[in-house]
Design a protein around this motif. Structure first.
Motif, PDB file in Angstrom:
ATOM      1  N   LYS A  88      38.951  45.475  44.612  1.00 13.42           N
ATOM      2  CA  LYS A  88      39.199  46.477  43.851  1.00 13.42           C
ATOM      3  C   LYS A  88      40.532  46.759  43.249  1.00 13.42           C
ATOM      4  CE  LYS A  88      37.759  51.377  43.108  1.00 13.42           C
ATOM      5  NZ  LYS A  88      37.128  52.639  43.333  1.00 13.42           N
ATOM      6  N   GLY A  89      40.783  46.817  42.117  1.00 12.10           N
ATOM      7  CA  GLY A  89      41.896  46.895  41.262  1.00 12.10           C
ATOM      8  C   GLY A  89      42.832  45.796  41.137  1.00 12.10           C
ATOM      9  N   GLN A  90      42.240  44.523  41.776  1.00 11.93           N
ATOM     10  CA  GLN A  90      42.981  43.353  41.534  1.00 11.93           C
ATOM     11  C   GLN A  90      42.287  42.393  40.348  1.00 11.93           C
ATOM     12  OE1 GLN A  90      45.166  42.700  43.699  1.00 11.93           O
ATOM     13  NE2 GLN A  90      44.749  43.922  45.295  1.00 11.93           N
ATOM     14  N   THR A  91      43.310  41.347  40.010  1.00 10.02           N
ATOM     15  CA  THR A  91      43.097  40.400  38.861  1.00 10.02           C
ATOM     16  C   THR A  91      42.518  39.184  39.597  1.00 10.02           C
ATOM     17  OG1 THR A  91      44.709  41.611  37.331  1.00 10.02           O
ATOM     18  CG2 THR A  91      43.851  39.084  36.820  1.00 10.02           C
ATOM     19  N   ILE A  92      41.501  38.618  38.953  1.00  7.73           N
ATOM     20  CA  ILE A  92      40.886  37.592  39.422  1.00  7.73           C
ATOM     21  C   ILE A  92      40.890  36.467  38.450  1.00  7.73           C
ATOM     22  CG2 ILE A  92      38.948  36.409  40.449  1.00  7.73           C
ATOM     23  CD1 ILE A  92      37.894  39.265  41.377  1.00  7.73           C
ATOM     24  N   VAL A  93      41.690  35.454  38.888  1.00 11.89           N
ATOM     25  CA  VAL A  93      41.831  34.302  37.583  1.00 11.89           C
ATOM     26  C   VAL A  93      40.666  32.990  37.853  1.00 11.89           C
ATOM     27  CG1 VAL A  93      43.114  32.533  36.474  1.00 11.89           C
ATOM     28  CG2 VAL A  93      44.151  34.760  37.321  1.00 11.89           C
ATOM     29  N   THR A  94      39.739  32.877  37.009  1.00  7.32           N
ATOM     30  CA  THR A  94      38.796  31.955  37.413  1.00  7.32           C
ATOM     31  C   THR A  94      38.404  31.153  35.985  1.00  7.32           C
ATOM     32  OG1 THR A  94      36.580  31.550  38.255  1.00  7.32           O
ATOM     33  CG2 THR A  94      36.926  33.470  36.842  1.00  7.32           C
ATOM     34  N   THR A  95      37.317  30.380  36.078  1.00 10.21           N
ATOM     35  CA  THR A  95      36.669  29.611  34.879  1.00 10.21           C
ATOM     36  C   THR A  95      35.443  30.014  34.764  1.00 10.21           C
ATOM     37  OG1 THR A  95      36.081  27.913  36.230  1.00 10.21           O
ATOM     38  CG2 THR A  95      38.410  27.901  35.385  1.00 10.21           C
ATOM     39  N   GLY A  96      34.671  29.460  33.859  1.00  8.61           N
ATOM     40  CA  GLY A  96      33.173  29.669  33.699  1.00  8.61           C
ATOM     41  C   GLY A  96      32.786  30.923  32.932  1.00  8.61           C
ATOM     42  N   LYS A  97      33.488  31.671  32.007  1.00  9.68           N
ATOM     43  CA  LYS A  97      32.901  32.547  31.316  1.00  9.68           C
ATOM     44  C   LYS A  97      31.581  32.070  30.548  1.00  9.68           C
ATOM     45  CE  LYS A  97      34.119  36.321  27.789  1.00  9.68           C
ATOM     46  NZ  LYS A  97      33.642  37.492  28.760  1.00  9.68           N
ATOM     47  N   GLY A  98      30.745  33.108  30.851  1.00 12.91           N
ATOM     48  CA  GLY A  98      29.227  32.884  30.105  1.00 12.91           C
ATOM     49  C   GLY A  98      28.580  31.889  30.830  1.00 12.91           C
ATOM     50  N   THR A  99      28.857  31.399  32.175  1.00 15.17           N
ATOM     51  CA  THR A  99      27.997  30.436  32.937  1.00 15.17           C
ATOM     52  C   THR A  99      27.952  31.023  34.443  1.00 15.17           C
ATOM     53  OG1 THR A  99      30.280  29.147  33.493  1.00 15.17           O
ATOM     54  CG2 THR A  99      29.311  28.633  31.343  1.00 15.17           C
ATOM     55  N   PRO A 141      29.530  30.592  37.380  1.00 14.66           N
ATOM     56  CA  PRO A 141      30.514  31.315  38.167  1.00 14.66           C
ATOM     57  C   PRO A 141      30.607  32.560  37.691  1.00 14.66           C
ATOM     58  CG  PRO A 141      31.036  28.906  37.274  1.00 14.66           C
ATOM     59  CD  PRO A 141      29.698  29.284  36.632  1.00 14.66           C
ATOM     60  N   GLU A 142      30.556  33.032  36.200  1.00 16.41           N
ATOM     61  CA  GLU A 142      30.778  34.336  36.063  1.00 16.41           C
ATOM     62  C   GLU A 142      29.679  35.181  36.484  1.00 16.41           C
ATOM     63  OE1 GLU A 142      30.853  37.482  32.170  1.00 16.41           O
ATOM     64  OE2 GLU A 142      30.469  35.156  31.747  1.00 16.41           O
ATOM     65  N   TYR A 143      28.312  34.543  36.317  1.00 16.90           N
ATOM     66  CA  TYR A 143      27.248  35.498  36.965  1.00 16.90           C
ATOM     67  C   TYR A 143      27.228  35.640  38.491  1.00 16.90           C
ATOM     68  CZ  TYR A 143      25.664  33.746  32.434  1.00 16.90           C
ATOM     69  OH  TYR A 143      25.359  33.313  31.055  1.00 16.90           O
ATOM     70  N   VAL A 144      27.720  34.554  39.119  1.00 14.08           N
ATOM     71  CA  VAL A 144      27.868  34.735  40.757  1.00 14.08           C
ATOM     72  C   VAL A 144      28.904  35.944  40.910  1.00 14.08           C
ATOM     73  CG1 VAL A 144      28.485  33.603  42.921  1.00 14.08           C
ATOM     74  CG2 VAL A 144      26.919  32.351  41.316  1.00 14.08           C
ATOM     75  N   LEU A 145      29.874  35.655  40.285  1.00 12.63           N
ATOM     76  CA  LEU A 145      31.148  36.782  40.670  1.00 12.63           C
ATOM     77  C   LEU A 145      30.774  38.278  40.532  1.00 12.63           C
ATOM     78  CD1 LEU A 145      33.975  37.412  41.569  1.00 12.63           C
ATOM     79  CD2 LEU A 145      34.822  36.593  39.466  1.00 12.63           C
ATOM     80  N   ARG A 146      30.120  38.240  39.351  1.00 14.68           N
ATOM     81  CA  ARG A 146      29.630  39.660  38.788  1.00 14.68           C
ATOM     82  C   ARG A 146      28.643  40.251  39.657  1.00 14.68           C
ATOM     83  NH1 ARG A 146      31.518  41.358  33.742  1.00 14.68           N
ATOM     84  NH2 ARG A 146      29.539  42.804  33.560  1.00 14.68           N
ATOM     85  N   TYR A 147      27.853  39.485  39.985  1.00 13.11           N
ATOM     86  CA  TYR A 147      26.562  39.797  41.032  1.00 13.11           C
ATOM     87  C   TYR A 147      27.220  40.261  42.533  1.00 13.11           C
ATOM     88  CZ  TYR A 147      22.329  39.502  43.761  1.00 13.11           C
ATOM     89  OH  TYR A 147      21.281  39.781  44.556  1.00 13.11           O
ATOM     90  N   VAL A 148      28.158  39.479  42.973  1.00 13.01           N
ATOM     91  CA  VAL A 148      28.394  39.673  44.261  1.00 13.01           C
ATOM     92  C   VAL A 148      29.674  40.971  44.191  1.00 13.01           C
ATOM     93  CG1 VAL A 148      30.401  39.147  45.973  1.00 13.01           C
ATOM     94  CG2 VAL A 148      28.455  37.252  45.247  1.00 13.01           C
ATOM     95  N   LEU A 149      30.187  41.165  43.216  1.00 14.49           N
ATOM     96  CA  LEU A 149      31.152  42.415  42.837  1.00 14.49           C
ATOM     97  C   LEU A 149      29.992  43.656  42.869  1.00 14.49           C
ATOM     98  CD1 LEU A 149      33.649  41.078  40.575  1.00 14.49           C
ATOM     99  CD2 LEU A 149      34.062  41.588  42.792  1.00 14.49           C
TER     100      LEU A 149
END
Length: 352
Positions: free
Chosen positions: A157-168, A170-178
């Motif tokens: 919370k409050g952090q910046t996460i740098v990653t790849t895979g927008k619209g794919t 990895p994004e769905y996994v990250l958003r779901y876990v969050l």
């Protein structure tokens, strides 16, 4: 390496994972790995040109025609490829999934180790002509931190996460876990997307980012290059905590007509595949050497370090179906197109 067993081992310098070079891999490898081999059709990755003299699948001798991608989803196959039994099959390596799709659709390949959601997309694209035979790779995504602040998902919370895979995926996994941990992905964290994993790594190296999500084998390479960098969260573990099933990366998809032509021969292939996966998890040195020989990873040293973290498995039957159904449902809820527009029916799951 028994070269006669490989019809077209497509080598490309762009797919080299270097432990020493700050640039890591070039764009093609990054587009494959940064999607953790899970984006729909590899998120339309940059294709790797085949060598001009490479044999095409339609010129293959008799035997199951199996394709693999250069990455974790194929690491479990290399021991079978090198075995005496491997001479009974025609293995072809590709740099990107979009090279495999039309060949499977046209029946010029029989089976392929591909991202899980690509298998679901192929099921829809072929009107049910393919099925998934086994899960071969679980989650390969990890949250890395240059520091010691992140001990749980809540700490993001409050952090910046740098990653790849927008619209794919990895994004769905990250958003779901969050979201399942009570964090709003749009307001509680800042997610900064890069086009490829090497760009993510460059930002961490330059001190422009301290938290990143990367897949294997990039994680192993990054840890060797950035002092103080550590694995803060294993996304496979975090997924399992909130989803009640395992996060899936790769599967073996097969055309139903190939199975029906000789069911016993296909079962024999699967038995050999299972033994190959067991060897991949027990003989790390030998498997790593084969990964280098077959061009899956450029350096055996990197492969040997990455193999234990690549979650290579051989999962079939009800457990396979349970994990995939739960995984597909999350993707479908985020974007139906990520699984081909609809959830696969029961006939998608081989042997269930």
């Amino acid at each position: 390496m028994k070269c006669k067993r490989i019809l077209s081992l497509i080598t490309a310098a762009a797919l080299c994972f270097s432990l020493a070079a700050c640039g890591g891999a070039a764009s093609t490898a990054s587009s494959v790995a940064s999607s953790s081999e899970t984006a729909t059709s590899e998120a339309a990755p940059e294709a790797t040109p085949a060598a001009e003299d490479a044999a095409s699948p339609e010129t293959a001798a008799d035997g199951l025609r199996v394709a693999g991608l250069k990455g974790p989803t194929t690491m479990g196959l290399v021991n079978l490829m090198e075995s005496d039994a491997g001479a009974n099959y025609n293995f072809t390596m590709y740099g990107a999934a979009d090279e495999i799709v039309p060949l499977l659709v046209k029946g010029e390949l029989d089976a392929a180790a591909v991202p899980a959601n690509l298998a679901a997309t192929l099921y829809q694209k072929t009107s049910g002509a393919v099925e998934v035979a086994c899960v071969n790779t679980l989650g390969v995504l990890y949250i890395l931190e240059n520091g010691d602040t992140i001990q749980s998902v809540a700490d993001l919370k409050g952090q910046t996460i740098v990653t790849t895979g927008k619209g794919t995926t990895p994004e769905y996994v990250l958003r779901y876990v969050l979201s399942q941990n009570g964090l709003d992905p749009d307001s509680d964290v800042t997610i900064e997307y890069c086009s490829e994993s090497t760009e993510v790594l460059s930002k961490v190296q330059a001190g422009e980012a301290t938290i990143a999500m990367l897949p294997q084998p990039f994680v192993t390479s990054a840890l060797s290059q950035v002092e103080g960098l550590r694995v803060a969260l294993d996304m496979n573990d975090e997924w399992q905590k909130v989803a009640g099933s395992q996060l899936v990366t790769g599967v073996l998809v097969v055309r139903k007509d190939a199975v029906e032509a000789d069911p016993e021969a296909f079962e024999e292939f699967l038995n050999g595949y299972a033994a190959s996966v067991e060897a991949a998890n027990t003989d790390l040195e030998g498997t790593a050497a084969l990964c280098e020989s077959y061009g899956i990873v450029a350096k055996a040293a990197l492969a040997q370090k990455a193999l234990p973290e690549c979650n290579i498995v051989f999962e079939r039957g009800e457990q396979m179906k349970t994990d995939l159904v739960n995984y597909f449902q999350v993707l479908y809820d985020a974007d139906p197109a990520s699984v081909g527009g609809a959830m696969p029916a029961d006939d998608f799951y081989y042997g269930v």
